[in-house]
Design a protein around this motif. Structure first.
Motif, PDB file in Angstrom:
ATOM      1  N   THR A   1       0.693  -1.172  -0.281  1.00  0.00           N
ATOM      2  CA  THR A   1       0.034  -0.218   0.139  1.00  0.00           C
ATOM      3  C   THR A   1       0.896   1.428  -0.594  1.00  0.00           C
ATOM      4  N   ASN A   2       2.002   1.332   0.390  1.00  0.00           N
ATOM      5  CA  ASN A   2       2.532   2.406   1.026  1.00  0.00           C
ATOM      6  C   ASN A   2       3.963   3.015   0.403  1.00  0.00           C
ATOM      7  N   VAL A   3       4.231   1.635  -0.733  1.00  0.00           N
ATOM      8  CA  VAL A   3       4.931   1.582  -1.610  1.00  0.00           C
ATOM      9  C   VAL A   3       4.589   2.563  -2.557  1.00  0.00           C
ATOM     10  N   LEU A   4       3.968   0.391  -2.803  1.00  0.00           N
ATOM     11  CA  LEU A   4       3.304   0.192  -4.429  1.00  0.00           C
ATOM     12  C   LEU A   4       2.513   1.574  -4.867  1.00  0.00           C
ATOM     13  N   GLY A   5       1.860   1.456  -3.835  1.00  0.00           N
ATOM     14  CA  GLY A   5       0.404   2.122  -3.928  1.00  0.00           C
ATOM     15  C   GLY A   5       0.778   3.587  -4.203  1.00  0.00           C
ATOM     16  N   THR A   6       1.884   4.612  -3.747  1.00  0.00           N
ATOM     17  CA  THR A   6       2.259   5.460  -4.163  1.00  0.00           C
ATOM     18  C   THR A   6       2.630   5.971  -5.490  1.00  0.00           C
ATOM     19  N   HIS A   7       3.438   5.037  -5.744  1.00  0.00           N
ATOM     20  CA  HIS A   7       4.136   4.698  -6.684  1.00  0.00           C
ATOM     21  C   HIS A   7       2.957   4.640  -8.287  1.00  0.00           C
TER      22      HIS A   7
ATOM     23  N   SER B   1       3.192  12.028   4.791  1.00  0.00           N
ATOM     24  CA  SER B   1       4.227  11.344   5.385  1.00  0.00           C
ATOM     25  C   SER B   1       4.185  11.563   6.909  1.00  0.00           C
ATOM     26  N   THR B   2       5.528  11.289   7.302  1.00  0.00           N
ATOM     27  CA  THR B   2       4.927  10.877   8.760  1.00  0.00           C
ATOM     28  C   THR B   2       6.749  11.416   9.365  1.00  0.00           C
TER      29      THR B   2
ATOM     30  N   LYS C   1       7.269   4.493   4.600  1.00  0.00           N
ATOM     31  CA  LYS C   1       6.629   5.824   3.730  1.00  0.00           C
ATOM     32  C   LYS C   1       8.275   6.881   3.775  1.00  0.00           C
ATOM     33  N   ALA C   2       9.497   6.291   4.289  1.00  0.00           N
ATOM     34  CA  ALA C   2      10.382   6.910   3.740  1.00  0.00           C
ATOM     35  C   ALA C   2      10.627   6.066   1.822  1.00  0.00           C
ATOM     36  N   ALA C   3      10.376   4.998   2.249  1.00  0.00           N
ATOM     37  CA  ALA C   3      10.519   4.612   0.312  1.00  0.00           C
ATOM     38  C   ALA C   3       9.790   4.937  -0.342  1.00  0.00           C
TER      39      ALA C   3
ATOM     40  N   HIS D   1      10.764   8.863  -1.062  1.00  0.00           N
ATOM     41  CA  HIS D   1      12.086   8.693  -2.129  1.00  0.00           C
ATOM     42  C   HIS D   1      12.004   8.533  -3.577  1.00  0.00           C
ATOM     43  N   LEU D   2      10.430   7.599  -3.370  1.00  0.00           N
ATOM     44  CA  LEU D   2       9.695   8.092  -4.917  1.00  0.00           C
ATOM     45  C   LEU D   2       9.314   9.092  -5.368  1.00  0.00           C
ATOM     46  N   VAL D   3       8.824   9.981  -4.986  1.00  0.00           N
ATOM     47  CA  VAL D   3       8.091  11.451  -4.736  1.00  0.00           C
ATOM     48  C   VAL D   3       9.095  12.550  -5.688  1.00  0.00           C
ATOM     49  N   GLN D   4      10.407  12.166  -4.223  1.00  0.00           N
ATOM     50  CA  GLN D   4      11.171  13.133  -5.200  1.00  0.00           C
ATOM     51  C   GLN D   4      12.132  12.761  -6.035  1.00  0.00           C
ATOM     52  N   ALA D   5      11.481  11.550  -6.408  1.00  0.00           N
ATOM     53  CA  ALA D   5      12.692  10.561  -7.568  1.00  0.00           C
ATOM     54  C   ALA D   5      11.534  11.492  -9.030  1.00  0.00           C
ATOM     55  N   TYR D   6      10.326  11.382  -9.200  1.00  0.00           N
ATOM     56  CA  TYR D   6       9.080  11.820  -9.904  1.00  0.00           C
ATOM     57  C   TYR D   6       9.189  13.270 -10.244  1.00  0.00           C
ATOM     58  N   PHE D   7       9.994  14.185  -8.965  1.00  0.00           N
ATOM     59  CA  PHE D   7      10.041  15.871  -9.270  1.00  0.00           C
ATOM     60  C   PHE D   7      11.364  15.932  -9.785  1.00  0.00           C
TER      61      PHE D   7
END
Length: 350
Positions: A106-112, A129-130, A159-161, A164-170
């Motif tokens: 949920t937290n990693v794949l879902g965010t991706h 995030s937290t 949540k940290a992972a 990192h995906l969010v920042q990578a997309y930026f």
């Protein structure tokens, strides 16, 4: 966020605790906007959390999984979504110790999946995030948004992972993203696996309050209304690619929280029962909120006020939590607490 035309926010996890309160907050203050709630309705995502809003003309609901790319894309297209606000998450540390893979999905794949849909449709994206991604913070330090992430539980790591995906997309795609790292949040409709509703409902039932270890773990307990206001402020004024810590800037111990809950509910202080600590339990969280303050952020409630205000909600809303406590939650409670050994703080014997 655009202000000259209607915003359409996809609020993932909008039937969860903070997500549902954000829906209430936004609809009450932005009457021209629409909210599209996407929720998988797992155990902590409950339609009852949006009681009183289901007939709102600017609210729609879709039962779907954030990890289902086809469903997310279809919903965003059909609803003409302009921004995604991602609250959807498995969020309880104890649960992450027992079932960690659910947190990764949920937290990693879902965010991706959400990021990829946002990228291909040109949507704004905000990640909730937290502060737990920072790990344990020794006193008197406070973590800033540029500090290294040192998560110590499967929940915090997931949540940290995701971050990192969010920042990578930026960085890679120049996607308009923002992130808030919130402190421990309390308030209405919080599922009773979390410490405050667990303690409040236990006190109302006359059950012991199982306090991990010595109870001196330090947390910045923030009221959910303040958390929602901070997220809304970042949506309006936050800079693309930036991260904002959210909290009151003050800490209280879990023991102080337990005593405040009991005092608020006029319950017996003797209900506090120290039990064996959980693995990898962080002793202190503390964040520097100067960056958010520069946007105009000021919390309304101190941790003491937030805890008392949140605890006072539970005796008035037994209709909401009593069915939860009488249902499947009982199995989790038995597994988590009834077999946990009692623990005596050093020096308490004398």
């Amino acid at each position: 966020m655009r202000t000259s035309e209607q915003n359409v926010l996809l609020v993932t996890g909008g039937c969860g605790f903070i997500g549902s309160q954000f829906v209430r907050w936004w609809l009450g203050r932005e009457p021209g906007d629409r909210i599209v709630v996407l929720d998988h309705l797992t155990y902590a995502g409950r339609v009852e959390n949006l009681t009183g809003l289901w007939e709102h003309p600017h609210l729609s609901f879709h039962h779907a999984d954030v990890a289902d790319e086809e469903a997310v894309r279809r919903i965003c297209t059909e609803e003409a979504v302009t921004a995604i606000v991602n609250f959807a998450a498995e969020s309880h540390v104890d649960q992450s110790i027992v079932s960690p893979l659910a947190f990764t999905r949920t937290n990693v794949l879902g965010t991706h999946v959400l990021l990829e849909v946002a990228r291909t449709l040109g949507l704004r994206f905000h990640q909730v995030s937290t502060d737990e991604v920072y790990g344990d913070v020794p006193a008197p330090q406070r973590r800033t948004e540029r500090d290294v992430l040192v998560p110590r539980s499967p929940y915090a790591a997931s949540k940290a992972a995701a971050e990192h995906l969010v920042q990578a997309y930026f960085e890679t795609y120049a996607l308009h993203v923002t992130v808030t790292r919130g402190s421990n949040t309390v308030g209405p409709y919080q599922y009773p696996e979390k410490v405050l509703p667990l303690f409040a409902t236990n006190a109302l039932l006359g059950h012991p309050l199982p306090l991990y270890g010595d109870g001196h773990q330090q947390r910045d307990y923030m009221h959910v209304d303040d958390h929602c206001a901070a997220i809304a402020l970042v949506l309006r004024r936050g800079q693309p690619g930036e991260i904002y810590n959210v909290g009151t800037g003050c800490e209280m111990s879990n023991l102080e929280l337990a005593r405040t809950v009991l005092d608020t509910l006029h319950a017996d202080p003797a209900l506090i029962q120290h039990v064996a600590d959980r693995p990898g339990h962080d002793r202190r969280y503390a964040v520097d909120t100067a960056r958010l303050g520069a946007l105009g952020w000021t919390p309304r409630f101190t941790p003491d006020q937030a805890v008392a205000r949140a605890a006072a909600w539970y005796p008035e809303n037994r209709w909401w939590w009593e069915p939860i406590r009488a249902g499947a939650f009982r199995a989790f409670y038995r597994q988590q607490y009834e077999g946990r050994a009692a623990w005596t703080p050093p020096g308490a014997e004398s």
